[in-house]
Design a protein around this motif. Structure first.
Motif, short mmCIF file in Angstrom:
data_model
loop_
_atom_site.label_atom_id
_atom_site.label_comp_id
_atom_site.label_asym_id
_atom_site.label_seq_id
_atom_site.Cartn_x
_atom_site.Cartn_y
_atom_site.Cartn_z
N ARG A 92 -44.21 -102.30 -33.89
CA ARG A 92 -45.14 -102.50 -32.78
C ARG A 92 -46.09 -103.64 -33.08
NH1 ARG A 92 -44.97 -96.59 -32.74
NH2 ARG A 92 -43.93 -95.98 -30.82
N SER A 93 -46.53 -104.30 -32.03
CA SER A 93 -47.48 -105.39 -32.19
C SER A 93 -48.88 -104.82 -32.42
CB SER A 93 -47.48 -106.27 -30.95
OG SER A 93 -48.02 -105.57 -29.85
N ALA A 94 -49.79 -105.69 -32.83
CA ALA A 94 -51.17 -105.26 -33.10
C ALA A 94 -51.83 -104.76 -31.82
CB ALA A 94 -51.95 -106.41 -33.69
N VAL A 95 -51.48 -105.34 -30.69
CA VAL A 95 -52.06 -104.92 -29.41
C VAL A 95 -51.62 -103.50 -29.08
CG1 VAL A 95 -52.15 -105.43 -26.94
CG2 VAL A 95 -52.14 -107.29 -28.59
N GLU A 96 -50.34 -103.20 -29.28
CA GLU A 96 -49.84 -101.85 -29.00
C GLU A 96 -50.49 -100.82 -29.91
OE1 GLU A 96 -45.45 -101.44 -27.47
OE2 GLU A 96 -45.53 -102.80 -29.18
N GLU A 148 -53.92 -100.10 -28.68
CA GLU A 148 -53.90 -99.26 -27.49
C GLU A 148 -53.62 -97.82 -27.84
OE1 GLU A 148 -51.03 -100.99 -24.91
OE2 GLU A 148 -52.31 -102.66 -24.33
N MET A 149 -52.73 -97.59 -28.81
CA MET A 149 -52.40 -96.23 -29.22
C MET A 149 -53.61 -95.53 -29.84
SD MET A 149 -48.59 -96.61 -30.80
CE MET A 149 -48.77 -95.14 -31.73
N THR A 150 -54.37 -96.26 -30.65
CA THR A 150 -55.53 -95.65 -31.29
C THR A 150 -56.62 -95.36 -30.28
OG1 THR A 150 -56.36 -97.82 -31.90
CG2 THR A 150 -55.11 -96.64 -33.56
N GLN A 151 -56.74 -96.19 -29.25
CA GLN A 151 -57.75 -95.95 -28.23
C GLN A 151 -57.38 -94.79 -27.33
OE1 GLN A 151 -58.22 -99.69 -26.26
NE2 GLN A 151 -59.51 -100.56 -27.87
N SER A 152 -56.08 -94.58 -27.09
CA SER A 152 -55.65 -93.50 -26.22
C SER A 152 -55.70 -92.14 -26.92
CB SER A 152 -54.25 -93.76 -25.68
OG SER A 152 -53.30 -93.69 -26.73
N GLY A 153 -55.78 -92.15 -28.25
CA GLY A 153 -55.91 -90.89 -28.99
C GLY A 153 -54.58 -90.28 -29.38
N ARG A 154 -53.47 -90.98 -29.18
CA ARG A 154 -52.17 -90.43 -29.55
C ARG A 154 -51.70 -91.11 -30.83
NH1 ARG A 154 -48.91 -87.70 -25.37
NH2 ARG A 154 -47.43 -87.89 -27.05
N LEU A 155 -51.80 -90.43 -31.93
CA LEU A 155 -51.36 -90.96 -33.21
C LEU A 155 -50.29 -90.06 -33.79
CD1 LEU A 155 -54.79 -91.86 -34.81
CD2 LEU A 155 -53.11 -93.44 -33.90
N SER A 156 -49.49 -90.58 -34.70
CA SER A 156 -48.45 -89.78 -35.32
C SER A 156 -49.04 -88.96 -36.46
CB SER A 156 -47.34 -90.68 -35.86
OG SER A 156 -47.81 -91.42 -36.96
#
Length: 111
Positions: free
Chosen positions: A48-52, A55-63
């Motif tokens: 994934r790119s740095a932008v993606e 966005e994932m960290t801001q949305s709260g969905r992490l692995s």
């Protein structure tokens, strides 16, 4: 030895900088080589790119990769509820805790 002298008899004089290069009006352009798939097993996930990632960290969905799970009975890390032997105080939950096989007897093999 004469052949070697014949091959290396010419001198190539260096040119100082691009400004002294002769201008060539050739229409050819050098393009990068065509992409081909590499040999071997493909990657599990795309990178994934740095932008993606942002966005994932801001949305709260992490692995949950590289995280330790906790036991659901005593809430301590290092083991799960199946292997819990009362290492900590048991936390009461609303569930009964009995499984479907609790009433069945196991057969013990005789030696």
């Amino acid at each position: 030895m004469e052949r070697w002298k014949e091959v290396y008899s010419f001198r190539v004089n260096p040119i100082n900088g691009r400004t002294l290069w002769t201008r060539v009006n050739a229409p050819t352009t050098i393009t990068p080589p065509k992409h081909h798939t590499q040999v071997g097993r493909p990657k599990k996930l795309r990178k994934r790119s740095a932008v993606e990632l942002e966005e994932m960290t801001q949305s709260g969905r992490l692995s949950k990769k590289h995280t330790k799970g906790a036991c659901s009975k005593c809430k301590k890390t290092g083991h799960n509820s199946r292997t819990c032997k009362g290492q900590g105080e048991a936390v009461k939950t609303g569930k009964s805790g009995k499984s479907g096989n609790a009433g069945k007897k196991r057969k013990v093999a005789a030696k």
